[in-house]
Design an enzyme around this catalytic site. Structure first.
Site, PDB file in Angstrom:
ATOM      1  N   ARG A 263       0.848  -1.216   0.000  1.00 19.55           N
ATOM      2  CA  ARG A 263       0.000   0.000   0.000  1.00 19.55           C
ATOM      3  C   ARG A 263       0.873   1.251   0.000  1.00 19.55           C
ATOM      4  NH1 ARG A 263      -1.721   2.143   4.522  1.00 19.55           N
ATOM      5  NH2 ARG A 263      -2.211   0.181   5.576  1.00 19.55           N
TER       6      ARG A 263
ATOM      7  N   TYR B  90     -16.755  13.810 -16.168  1.00 20.89           N
ATOM      8  CA  TYR B  90     -17.291  12.464 -15.948  1.00 20.89           C
ATOM      9  C   TYR B  90     -18.297  12.531 -14.784  1.00 20.89           C
ATOM     10  CZ  TYR B  90     -17.360   7.520 -14.757  1.00 20.89           C
ATOM     11  OH  TYR B  90     -17.758   6.251 -14.467  1.00 20.89           O
TER      12      TYR B  90
ATOM     13  N   ASP C 157      -7.896  16.653 -15.734  1.00 21.52           N
ATOM     14  CA  ASP C 157      -8.187  15.266 -16.074  1.00 21.52           C
ATOM     15  C   ASP C 157      -7.858  15.106 -17.554  1.00 21.52           C
ATOM     16  OD1 ASP C 157      -9.328  12.858 -16.853  1.00 21.52           O
ATOM     17  OD2 ASP C 157     -10.968  12.991 -15.416  1.00 21.52           O
TER      18      ASP C 157
ATOM     19  N   LYS D 124      -8.613   3.720 -19.348  1.00 16.56           N
ATOM     20  CA  LYS D 124      -8.918   4.148 -20.722  1.00 16.56           C
ATOM     21  C   LYS D 124      -7.695   4.006 -21.636  1.00 16.56           C
ATOM     22  CE  LYS D 124     -12.552   5.317 -18.436  1.00 16.56           C
ATOM     23  NZ  LYS D 124     -13.458   4.252 -18.071  1.00 16.56           N
TER      24      LYS D 124
HETATM   25  N1  LCS Z   1     -12.230  10.746 -15.665  1.00 17.14           N
HETATM   26  C1  LCS Z   1     -12.763  10.536 -16.875  1.00 17.14           C
HETATM   27  C2  LCS Z   1     -12.619  11.577 -17.937  1.00 17.14           C
HETATM   28  C3  LCS Z   1     -13.442   9.356 -17.140  1.00 17.14           C
HETATM   29  O1  LCS Z   1     -13.950   9.169 -18.362  1.00 17.14           O
HETATM   30  C4  LCS Z   1     -13.581   8.380 -16.107  1.00 17.14           C
HETATM   31  C5  LCS Z   1     -14.320   7.123 -16.334  1.00 17.14           C
HETATM   32  C6  LCS Z   1     -13.009   8.643 -14.852  1.00 17.14           C
HETATM   33  C7  LCS Z   1     -12.330   9.832 -14.672  1.00 17.14           C
HETATM   34  C8  LCS Z   1     -13.094   7.653 -13.733  1.00 17.14           C
HETATM   35  O2  LCS Z   1     -12.256   6.577 -13.985  1.00 17.14           O
HETATM   36  P1  LCS Z   1     -12.479   5.090 -13.434  1.00 17.14           P
HETATM   37  O3  LCS Z   1     -12.689   5.226 -11.946  1.00 17.14           O
HETATM   38  O4  LCS Z   1     -13.684   4.548 -14.101  1.00 17.14           O
HETATM   39  O5  LCS Z   1     -11.220   4.404 -13.779  1.00 17.14           O
HETATM   40  N2  LCS Z   1     -15.155   7.154 -17.460  1.00 17.14           N
HETATM   41  C9  LCS Z   1     -16.005   6.253 -17.821  1.00 17.14           C
HETATM   42  C10 LCS Z   1     -16.868   6.409 -18.932  1.00 17.14           C
HETATM   43  O6  LCS Z   1     -17.001   7.415 -19.615  1.00 17.14           O
HETATM   44  N3  LCS Z   1     -17.543   5.294 -19.107  1.00 17.14           N
HETATM   45  O7  LCS Z   1     -17.260   4.372 -18.119  1.00 17.14           O
HETATM   46  C11 LCS Z   1     -16.263   4.931 -17.244  1.00 17.14           C
END
Ligand code: LCS
Length: 404
Positions: free
Chosen positions: A59, A112, A184, A209
């Site tokens: 951790r 998001y 972001d 992503k």
């Molecule tokens: N920031 C952006 C721009 C994102 O598109 C997402 C997830 C996150 C943060 C959060 O990331 P995660 O915790 O899911 O790794 N976006 C998603 C979307 O557009 N569809 O499913 C997840």
């Protein structure tokens, strides 16, 4: 660690974060261990006190995680990075590290969905207030900053509306008022946009992503510019506990090697598909940063090295027509997430951005009819044929309606 600063981005993707390993291993070994044995009681004590450097407990830090973190820090042009268990764990860690009760955040309205919800629920409960604005309009940023604004949080291009905010201009304004700029960078990746070079203080990504790129990992990353911030963030992450694990770090590090190649292909195919969609009679309100019709095309030209793999549009006939389209594609998979080698299609209002509520969605420009496509690396001809076939189904449904 070797110095790669003079190398091309493609080369950096292959070599960043790579060190010399036991047995001459070319890739970082997976240290799938929760804890590390001390050589003696004195050794353990000096690791904890910081007199000696080394690994203690996963951790806190782990060599496989650290190798991936170092690679991304290098690709983003940052000092160090911190691997998190998801993009949302990264967002939460950033807010927890930078904000206290009584502080104020200025945040892009098009972010998001769960980022909006986190600010409006958990962060609000702990006394942090947020103003959501269209950060693509610089005047809005100037007007929203208050004496207690500590963070300007920008997602650009925003999910899902693809609004583009000027990182350089926003950073100048925020810094004048003593606020930190957090970007972001998930939609662009460091292959296409480098927020730190444009003035941002902290960069985050959902590793889920483009950075991992293969739809088989959930993870997040925070990149910082200096050691003081890094140590503070590391302590916060250690306390919150939302770390990534060694195996997922290994997979992300493997994915990074093809990042430059994949992004090139995402950009090329998305441009062709966006131009095709723009001419299609059943498509309206198409947004792609590489189209001249995009309202922030010039800002994109200034800060992007390519326009990415994400496209949004509305189907003539509203959400019902959009549903027919999404149910009729075969190659595009109907799934949330983005940035993988496979093309995905989804409906933000009922899926990724549902948790925000309709009012916040509409304020952020997310109409009920919006459809989002993540363009993968398949043949662009096959992808267009798949969409073409689905639009025929939409048209047939219109004909049935018209005759009825
Ligand atoms: N920031 C952006 C721009 C994102 O598109 C997402 C997830 C996150 C943060 C959060 O990331 P995660 O915790 O899911 O790794 N976006 C998603 C979307 O557009 N569809 O499913 C997840």
């Amino acid at each position: 660690m070797k110095n790669h600063s003079k190398l091309d981005f493609h080369t950096k993707c292959v070599h960043s974060g790579i060190d010399e390993y036991e047995y001459g291993s070319v890739v970082p070994p997976i240290y799938q261990t929760s804890t590390f044995k001390f050589k003696s009681a004195q050794h353990g004590a000096s690791l904890f006190s910081g007199e000696e450097k080394g690994y203690i407990y996963t951790r806190m830090l782990n060599p496989t995680i650290e190798a991936m973190e170092n690679a991304i820090a290098e690709l983003e042009g940052g000092h160090k990075a911190l691997g998190c268990g998801s993009g949302m764990a990264a967002v939460h860690t950033i807010f927890a590290a930078l904000l206290s009760a009584g502080d104020h955040v200025v945040c892009s309205a098009a972010v998001y969905g769960p980022t909006t919800t986190l600010l409006n629920t958990v962060m609000k409960k702990f006394g942090v207030e947020t103003t959501f604005i269209d950060t693509a309009v610089i005047e809005n940023v100037k007007n929203a900053i208050k004496p207690n604004t500590k963070v300007v949080y920008v997602e650009t291009p925003g999910n899902p509306t693809l609004c583009i905010s000027d990182i350089e201009e926003i950073s100048k304004i925020a810094h004048k008022h003593g606020a930190k700029v957090v970007v972001d960078n998930t939609f662009m990746s460091p292959a296409l946009q480098n927020p730190i070079a444009l003035g941002a203080d902290v960069v985050m990504h959902s590793l889920t992503k483009f950075l991992n790129g293969h739809a088989d990992v959930v993870g997040g990353i925070i990149v910082v510019k200096d050691d003081e911030t890094y140590k503070h963030f590391r302590k916060t992450l250690n306390q919150l506990g939302g770390v990534i694990d060694p195996f997922n770090s290994f997979l992300v590090h493997r994915g990074l090697k093809t990042l430059a190649l994949r992004m090139q292909r995402h950009c090329e195919s998305a441009q062709i598909i966006a131009e095709w969609l723009e001419k299609h009679p059943l498509v309206k309100n198409i947004r792609y940063p590489g189209l001249k019709s995009h309202p922030h095309y010039n800002v994109g030209l200034k800060q992007h090295k390519g326009h990415g793999g994400m496209i949004t549009f509305e189907v003539e006939g509203g959400i019902e027509a959009g549903k027919i389209l999404m149910n009729s594609v075969h190659l595009h998979q109907l799934a949330v997430s983005l940035g993988g080698v496979e093309s995905l299609i989804q409906h933000p209002a009922s899926m990724t951005h549902f948790s925000m509520g309709k009012e916040a969605r509409l304020a952020g420009g997310i109409s009920d009819g919006l459809v989002r496509v993540s363009v993968g690396i398949e043949s662009v001809d096959d992808l267009i044929a798949d969409l073409q076939h689905a639009f025929v189904k939409v048209k047939e449904a219109h004909l049935v309606e018209a005759e009825a």
